[in-house]
Design an enzyme around this catalytic site. Structure first.
Site, PDB file in Angstrom:
ATOM      1  N   ASP A  11       0.878  -1.154   0.000  1.00  0.00           N
ATOM      2  CA  ASP A  11       0.000   0.000   0.000  1.00  0.00           C
ATOM      3  C   ASP A  11       0.928   1.221   0.000  1.00  0.00           C
ATOM      4  OD1 ASP A  11      -2.284   1.683   0.450  1.00  0.00           O
ATOM      5  OD2 ASP A  11      -1.690   1.776   2.555  1.00  0.00           O
ATOM      6  N   ASP A  56      -1.522  -0.940   6.211  1.00  0.00           N
ATOM      7  CA  ASP A  56      -1.636  -0.355   7.548  1.00  0.00           C
ATOM      8  C   ASP A  56      -2.512  -1.167   8.487  1.00  0.00           C
ATOM      9  OD1 ASP A  56      -4.238   0.174   6.796  1.00  0.00           O
ATOM     10  OD2 ASP A  56      -3.926   2.311   6.466  1.00  0.00           O
ATOM     11  N   ASP A  90      -6.752  -1.811   4.977  1.00  0.00           N
ATOM     12  CA  ASP A  90      -6.235  -2.872   4.110  1.00  0.00           C
ATOM     13  C   ASP A  90      -6.572  -4.276   4.592  1.00  0.00           C
ATOM     14  OD1 ASP A  90      -4.974  -1.073   2.315  1.00  0.00           O
ATOM     15  OD2 ASP A  90      -3.353  -0.808   3.747  1.00  0.00           O
TER      16      ASP A  90
END
Length: 735
Positions: A429, A632, A636
């Site tokens: 991410d 995180d 996610d």
């Protein structure tokens, strides 16, 4: 269904077969949902239906199986971390001390028998036609075999009653055969093997002592975690400072923490400033500056300031308690590779007994050598070692998880260590993972078609951003506060996930929008005027938020987010490890491309909503990639679950609820590389342990059967095989 988890300490387990027998008995019991018995830590990790069974019923399954359930180890939560700490020391210390005591006295009594192997002593005093020395040897061997070796015979008998066998069976059979043959030989004027029976017991007790000491070292990290907790705190009540036990502290209480003291529980600073050493939880050596409003965690060290802390978490909810719980559960879990060892252990002892009987038959019937037949059969029984197989996986996992927890890396299952070897691609991410996750307003660009200045645009954006927790919204709101912009009151606020916010101005009843390009287009708003500007700004330096007033896009706010200082090196390190790198982000393609170019990432997927990231990972998996996703751990969660292995960063107090199999307590990307290195070292050690455990038996049993090893050497070799597995596991701490 009322599912409940318990951890039970089991006494009396001597090898992997014992653990397997207990596990099978538990799993056969109606109402027990899952059970894993770990031989290395002598514990059972059980989940059961409390509507069907009581805890007493669960304990009875183990007791009925011939083992002892010790008190003080059960905990559904970590409210009793202090009690567990004391229990861990007591049980570990007792095991080591008891084994040493038994070995020491067994060794003292066996010493005359050992000397008899080299010097035949005759006293000249004859009792019932037998020299007094032989009667003394009989007495010494009887005490050693039946008192100090009593545990082996007792457990062998209990297993035999249930039609099962374990390592105790092998030891018991070997020593009893040598002992009773010696009694017969003594009265038949033939050579005796009292020293063999006694020294087998003595050497195995020595092995048990070293094994207990070594496995204690393997679990040292767990003990150190438990020792971190504080027992008392300075509670501020009605303006007075009162010394209070930790269990009596409640959420909302204000605690006084003086310089040099540990912070007792998780909380928020209400007054004071200080540097706090969080290395015991996160592995970060540098102290962190804390001030009013900062979060602090129990067991961290307040260095130089006086702090007042409002307690926000107690008991099982504190980060320390959750780290201990996650670490212990991981240590109790079995890696898939252990299934092989379990299958072998399940049939190992019966096969060894069959080989010993065959060995006896061949020596006796083919060579008519009864003493050699007995010696060789006893050697086969004694040298076989299912202990090494049982210790191979759990000791490595214990050391690996302990090494990780000391460095702020939590492995939530033993499976993680094995999965790492299959990973081909690491997908990241962007926001909060590759970047600092703290975007700031870089510039505000008004639309020249309308009479809205920068302050007007910031007023609209700040009024809506105030009501959102998204990092972009926080950045805009903080910037508006910094510029002292007077915000307007809004109503009918709606946050559109992954796109932006809509609302109405209370005063003018006008519609307001703040969000990305997708949100503007969905509302048929024209953003063409920004094309040239985007090329100059957003695509090069950050992300663009559009601001709309009365169905007109009146301006654009450009936000940027810096890469973490360690990001470039981490990507380089992962490439050196043979990993492909991917970036999956909700940011626009321009911003994602800029990050990709800077980090030399070829696989970039941009403009992805949070709920679409898991689908993108699925596509990568369909192309035969094994994906590790790093995010995180909040937005996610679906991606962390979908990935073959998920790493959640900066999980904080939600460790137990996170979706990732690996949790990084400290928000530091370097820990991803460290987690992979620890995982690889642990899995490599497991394979080494299993190889040597199998190899040892494949070589040693034939040597014993052919008469190349006597029972005493066999006992020493058996003990050393278990110890070598534990010592090899401890090498993970040095790698």
């Amino acid at each position: 269904m009322n599912a409940k988890k318990i951890i039970l300490k089991i006494a009396g387990m001597s090898c992997a077969t014992c653990a397997l027998n207990n596990e099978k008995a538990l799993l056969k019991t109606k109402g027990i949902l899952s059970a894993s018995v770990n031989f290395a830590v002598k514990k059972a990790y059980i989940e059961y239906n409390a509507d069907t069974l009581s805890e007493k019923d669960v304990r009875q399954v183990i007791v009925s199986n011939g083992y002892i359930v010790e008190d003080g180890e059960n905990h559904e939560s970590m409210r009793h971390a202090t009690h567990l700490q004391n229990g861990a020391h007591e049980h570990g210390g007792e095991d080591v001390a008891k084994n040493w005591k038994f070995f020491f006295w067994s060794g003292i009594l066996s010493l005359p028998l050992l000397l008899d192997m080299f010097v035949k002593i005759q006293t000249g005093i004859i009792l019932a036609k037998i020299d007094l020395a032989m009667w003394i040897y009989l007495a010494l061997a009887t005490v050693v075999v039946f008192f100090f070796g009593g545990r082996f015979h007792r457990m062998a008998f209990l297993q035999a009653k249930r039609g099962r066998a374990n390592m105790d069976t092998l030891v018991s059979m070997g020593t009893l055969v040598a002992y009773f043959f010696s009694v017969w030989a003594m009265f038949s004027d033939k050579n005796t093997f009292f020293e063999t029976a006694a020294l087998i017991i003595t050497l195995i007790l020595l092995g048990k002592y070293f094994e207990a000491k070594s496995t204690g070292r393997a679990g040292e990290a767990m003990k150190k975690l438990m020792e971190l907790g504080v027992k008392r705190a300075h509670l501020l009540s009605d303006g007075r400072e009162v010394e209070t036990d930790i269990p009596e502290i409640e959420v909302g209480n204000i605690l006084l923490v003086k310089p040099g003291e540990k912070i007792p529980l998780d909380g928020e600073i209400t007054e004071g400033e200080s540097s706090v050493d969080e290395s015991m939880l996160t592995g970060e050596s540098l102290p962190i500056e804390k001030r009013k409003g900062s979060r602090v965690y129990g067991a961290t060290l307040n260095q130089d300031g006086i702090l007042k802390v409002r307690v926000t978490q107690t008991g099982e909810d504190t980060i320390l308690a959750q780290i201990i719980k996650a670490t212990e559960e991981a240590q109790g879990a079995k890696a898939p590779i252990q299934k092989l060892a379990d299958r072998v252990s399940g049939v190992f002892v019966p096969i060894v007994i069959a080989i010993a009987m065959l060995t006896f038959a061949i020596w006796y019937f083919s060579f008519s050598d009864l003493p050699q037949a007995i010696i060789s059969a006893v050697s086969v029984l004694v040298i076989a070692c299912p202990c090494a197989l049982g210790l191979a996986t759990p000791t490595a996992i214990m050391v690996g998880t302990g090494r990780g927890s000391r460095n702020g890396i939590l492995f939530k299952s033993g499976e993680s260590f094995e999965k790492i070897k299959e990973i081909t691609m690491v997908a990241f991410d962007k926001t909060g993972t590759l970047t600092e996750g703290k975007p700031h307003v870089e510039k505000i660009i008004p639309n020249p078609e309308y009479k809205f200045g920068e302050i007007d645009i910031l007023k609209i954006a700040g009024s809506l951003a105030k009501l959102s927790t998204h990092p972009f919204s926080k950045a805009v709101f903080e910037f508006a506060k910094e510029k002292k912009v007077e915000l307007t009151e809004v109503e009918n606020v709606r946050e559109i996930k992954g796109k932006g916010i809509s609302a109405e101005c209370v005063k003018h009843k006008t519609r307001l929008l703040v969000g990305n390009e997708r949100l503007m287009k969905e509302n048929s708003l024209n953003v063409d005027w920004t094309d040239d500007l985007k090329n100059e700004t957003a695509h090069q330096s950050g992300s663009a938020l559009f601001v709309a007033h009365s169905f007109q896009v009146v301006g654009m706010i450009v936000l940027s987010d810096k890469l973490r200082r360690e990001t470039k090196q981490v990507i380089k390190d992962l490439r050196k490890m043979g990993m492909k790198i991917a970036l999956i982000t909700g940011d626009n393609a321009g911003t994602a491309s800029k990050i990709g170019r800077e980090l030399q990432i070829q696989k970039i997927v941009a403009d992805v909503l949070p709920n679409e990231k898991a689908s993108e990972i699925k596509k990568l998996q369909a192309s035969k990639e094994k994906i590790m996703f790093v995010g995180d751990g909040i937005n996610d969660a679906p991606s962390l679950i979908q990935a073959d292995l998920g790493i959640a960063m900066g999980a904080g107090s939600d460790i137990a609820k996170e979706s990732g199999q690996i949790i990084l307590v400290q928000n530091n990307l370097e820990k991803v590389v460290e987690a992979i290195k620890i995982s690889r070292a642990t899995y490599r050690t497991i394979r080494q342990n299993l190889f040597w455990a199998f190899f040892y038996n494949v070589i040693a049993i034939p040597l014993a059967a052919f008469g190349f090893l006597n029972p005493i050497l066999s006992a020493a070799a058996m003990s050393m095989s278990s110890i070598s597995v534990v010592l090899n596991s401890l090498r993970i701490n040095r790698k």
